[in-house]
Design an enzyme around this catalytic site. Structure first.
Site, PDB file in Angstrom:
ATOM      1  N   HIS A  97      -6.216  -2.518   0.836  1.00  0.00           N
ATOM      2  CA  HIS A  97      -6.407  -1.290   0.062  1.00  0.00           C
ATOM      3  C   HIS A  97      -5.437  -0.252   0.615  1.00  0.00           C
ATOM      4  CE1 HIS A  97      -8.203   2.099  -1.920  1.00  0.00           C
ATOM      5  NE2 HIS A  97      -9.134   1.332  -2.471  1.00  0.00           N
ATOM      6  N   HIS A  98      -4.636   0.310  -0.258  1.00  0.00           N
ATOM      7  CA  HIS A  98      -3.598   1.235   0.178  1.00  0.00           C
ATOM      8  C   HIS A  98      -4.159   2.513   0.810  1.00  0.00           C
ATOM      9  CE1 HIS A  98       0.197   3.586  -0.136  1.00  0.00           C
ATOM     10  NE2 HIS A  98       0.711   2.393   0.101  1.00  0.00           N
ATOM     11  N   ALA A  99      -5.418   2.803   0.594  1.00  0.00           N
ATOM     12  CA  ALA A  99      -6.030   3.989   1.210  1.00  0.00           C
ATOM     13  C   ALA A  99      -6.146   3.844   2.728  1.00  0.00           C
ATOM     14  CB  ALA A  99      -7.412   4.249   0.610  1.00  0.00           C
ATOM     15  N   VAL A 100      -6.176   2.602   3.238  1.00  0.00           N
ATOM     16  CA  VAL A 100      -6.340   2.410   4.682  1.00  0.00           C
ATOM     17  C   VAL A 100      -5.183   1.669   5.331  1.00  0.00           C
ATOM     18  CG1 VAL A 100      -8.859   2.485   4.575  1.00  0.00           C
ATOM     19  CG2 VAL A 100      -7.704   0.282   4.391  1.00  0.00           C
TER      20      VAL A 100
END
Length: 161
Positions: free
Chosen positions: A133-136
């Site tokens: 996930h690009h958020a993390v």
């Protein structure tokens, strides 16, 4: 090797708690599939991670042997929340693989898919798909992960100690 590296880097251990707050686990466990040859179905099991490879391997082998004849989706009870997914397609060599997790974009743990290995010029090559996930996690973290995996693979004798 994958579980070792995942546990080295915080961004691969990030998730939200039951209140939806972002944090990271101190340690995560692999959740993976085992194939039932008779029914030609998969079951999802997990093994507690152990930094000592021989102990982790023994636990994995016991779990695989104990659940490989199951016909239920999740035969091993009480999968911990601090787990991540590894899937295997040992029959298929691929150059890309994508799993679509439907949960409104909140699934943060990495997903690894490994495929059929081949031997070329005395080298063993095995496809690996990594979804994050690009958020993390972003390209820097992926590059570091892949380099760490290459380093452990190259120096596997030291890692096995």
């Amino acid at each position: 090797m994958i579980a070792t590296i995942v546990n080295q880097y915080k961004e691969f251990r990030m998730d939200t708690n039951t209140d939806g707050k972002l944090g990271y686990w101190e340690e995560v466990n692999p959740s993976y599939t085992v194939f039932n040859k008779n029914s030609e179905t998969f079951s999802s099991i997990w093994t507690n991670y152990n930094r000592i490879f021989s102990q982790f391997y023994d636990s994995c082998t016991n779990d695989i042997n104990g659940y490989s004849k199951s016909t239920s989706l999740k035969p091993k009870p009480n999968e911990p929340s601090n787990s991540f997914t590894i899937s295997s397609l040992p029959w298929v060599n691929f150059t890309g693989f994508n799993i679509n997790v439907f949960n409104e974009g909140s699934y943060l743990p990495p997903i690894f898919t490994i495929g059929k290995f081949i031997e070329i010029d005395n080298k063993i090559l095995m496809p690996l798909s990594i979804q994050v996930h690009h958020a993390v996690c972003d390209g820097f973290h992926m590059g570091r992960f892949i380099q760490s995996l290459q380093d452990i693979s190259t120096n596997y004798k030291e890692w096995l100690l």
